[in-house]
Design an enzyme around this catalytic site. Structure first.
Site, PDB file in Angstrom:
ATOM      1  N   PHE A  83      -3.433  11.602   1.138  1.00 37.70           N
ATOM      2  CA  PHE A  83      -2.523  11.650  -0.045  1.00 37.70           C
ATOM      3  C   PHE A  83      -2.522  13.104  -0.728  1.00 37.70           C
ATOM      4  O   PHE A  83      -1.381  13.483  -0.942  1.00 37.70           O
ATOM      5  CB  PHE A  83      -3.496  10.816  -0.960  1.00 37.70           C
ATOM      6  CG  PHE A  83      -3.101  10.784  -2.289  1.00 37.70           C
ATOM      7  CD1 PHE A  83      -2.063   9.819  -2.649  1.00 37.70           C
ATOM      8  CD2 PHE A  83      -3.288  11.624  -3.317  1.00 37.70           C
ATOM      9  CE1 PHE A  83      -1.669   9.699  -3.936  1.00 37.70           C
ATOM     10  CE2 PHE A  83      -3.012  11.504  -4.625  1.00 37.70           C
ATOM     11  CZ  PHE A  83      -2.040  10.562  -5.123  1.00 37.70           C
ATOM     12  N   ASN A 124       0.843  -1.250  -0.070  1.00 39.67           N
ATOM     13  CA  ASN A 124       0.008   0.028  -0.045  1.00 39.67           C
ATOM     14  C   ASN A 124       0.602   1.174   0.004  1.00 39.67           C
ATOM     15  O   ASN A 124       0.434   2.200  -0.515  1.00 39.67           O
ATOM     16  CB  ASN A 124      -0.941  -0.250   1.167  1.00 39.67           C
ATOM     17  CG  ASN A 124      -1.544   1.418   1.677  1.00 39.67           C
ATOM     18  OD1 ASN A 124      -2.298   1.829   0.662  1.00 39.67           O
ATOM     19  ND2 ASN A 124      -1.113   2.097   2.580  1.00 39.67           N
ATOM     20  N   LYS A 182       2.160   4.642 -11.488  1.00 43.41           N
ATOM     21  CA  LYS A 182       0.997   3.760 -11.133  1.00 43.41           C
ATOM     22  C   LYS A 182       1.055   2.728 -12.290  1.00 43.41           C
ATOM     23  O   LYS A 182       0.422   1.711 -12.097  1.00 43.41           O
ATOM     24  CB  LYS A 182      -0.123   4.312 -10.751  1.00 43.41           C
ATOM     25  CG  LYS A 182       0.047   5.034  -9.268  1.00 43.41           C
ATOM     26  CD  LYS A 182       0.182   4.148  -8.391  1.00 43.41           C
ATOM     27  CE  LYS A 182       0.226   4.744  -6.947  1.00 43.41           C
ATOM     28  NZ  LYS A 182       0.474   3.461  -5.709  1.00 43.41           N
ATOM     29  N   GLY A 196      -9.785   5.296  -7.727  1.00 37.91           N
ATOM     30  CA  GLY A 196      -9.918   6.697  -8.159  1.00 37.91           C
ATOM     31  C   GLY A 196      -9.662   7.686  -6.950  1.00 37.91           C
ATOM     32  O   GLY A 196      -8.839   7.197  -6.105  1.00 37.91           O
ATOM     33  N   TYR A 226       3.893  10.684 -11.606  1.00 35.08           N
ATOM     34  CA  TYR A 226       2.715   9.714 -10.749  1.00 35.08           C
ATOM     35  C   TYR A 226       2.165   8.853 -11.456  1.00 35.08           C
ATOM     36  O   TYR A 226       1.920   7.762 -11.190  1.00 35.08           O
ATOM     37  CB  TYR A 226       2.100  10.814  -9.950  1.00 35.08           C
ATOM     38  CG  TYR A 226       0.918   9.855  -9.075  1.00 35.08           C
ATOM     39  CD1 TYR A 226       1.333   9.180  -7.997  1.00 35.08           C
ATOM     40  CD2 TYR A 226      -0.241   9.951  -9.335  1.00 35.08           C
ATOM     41  CE1 TYR A 226       0.613   8.320  -7.334  1.00 35.08           C
ATOM     42  CE2 TYR A 226      -1.519   9.060  -8.759  1.00 35.08           C
ATOM     43  CZ  TYR A 226      -0.856   8.326  -7.788  1.00 35.08           C
ATOM     44  OH  TYR A 226      -1.575   7.622  -7.028  1.00 35.08           O
TER      45      TYR A 226
END
Length: 222
Positions: free
Chosen positions: A186, A83, A153, A180, A149
């Site tokens: 964050f 995570n 991912k 999403g 970023y």
């Protein structure tokens, strides 16, 4: 279960749900005080044991040293939730901070690789286990000023698919979760503490919560 980035957000929400199911947990993160608070909370509320390890996943040596120090009775790991991850900055490609790029790639990509390799020998020995990698919709649908970023991912998705193929002969399952917008720390991290910019991220729609994503993870591993 091992959960990285467990000191807050999705990681902490996962820890609470797994603890409620009676699972013993190895929780990792960079903030010892928060990990200790979570350990105390869970052990007081549920009949499970919690082991904490404080390190930064982008530090290869720290990762492997931490797992080498895990006591033998704790090495029968059924679930790994990769995570730990972050976004930094929202500048255009030509204006972005190179150090932000490095930190995102080291954390989101290399950190996932280091932790997985540290845990995998124990899963392979038992011929069972389930790895969950937390990606992002940003890895599939790129957006303005997302640049590296989004790339990090997208790499998580490719690594997840590769792991699934390569680890199948060992009986190990691999799942990718690609949320999403999720309202946690964050955006506060992304905007480096600017609470106004962070809160503006979620204006005009209802974002997911950490618990929403955690419930999905727990569902997949059960």
């Amino acid at each position: 279960a091992v959960i990285t980035g467990a000191s807050s957000g999705i990681g902490a929400a996962c820890a609470r749900l797994y603890a409620a199911q009676g699972m013993n947990l190895i929780l990792t993160g960079r903030r010892m005080e928060l990990l200790q608070q979570l350990k105390s909370e869970l052990e007081s509320a549920y009949a499970n044991q919690v082991l904490i390890a404080c390190f930064d996943v982008q530090d290869e040596q720290a990762v492997f040293q931490a797992f080498e120090a895990i006591p033998a009775p704790w090495r029968s790991i059924d679930i790994l939730v990769n995570n730990a991850g972050l976004a930094l900055g929202r500048e255009t490609f030509d204006q972005a901070d190179l150090e932000d790029w490095k930190t995102m790639l080291h954390t989101n990509v290399e950190g996932l690789l280091f932790v997985s390799r540290a845990v995998l020998p124990w899963m392979i020995e038992r011929r069972k286990g389930h790895i969950v990698n937390i990606g992002s919709i940003a890895g599939r649908q790129l957006y303005e000023r997302g640049n590296v970023y989004c790339a990090s991912k997208a790499a998580v998705e490719a690594i997840t698919k590769s792991m699934r193929i390569d680890l199948l002969p060992h009986g190990i399952k691999v799942t990718g979760i690609h949320p999403g917008a999720v309202e946690t720390e964050f955006s506060l991290v992304r905007f480096k503490g600017d609470a106004q910019k962070a809160s503006a991220t979620y204006q005009g729609f209802q974002p997911l919560s950490a618990e929403d994503v955690a419930r999905t993870i727990v569902f997949c591993t059960s």
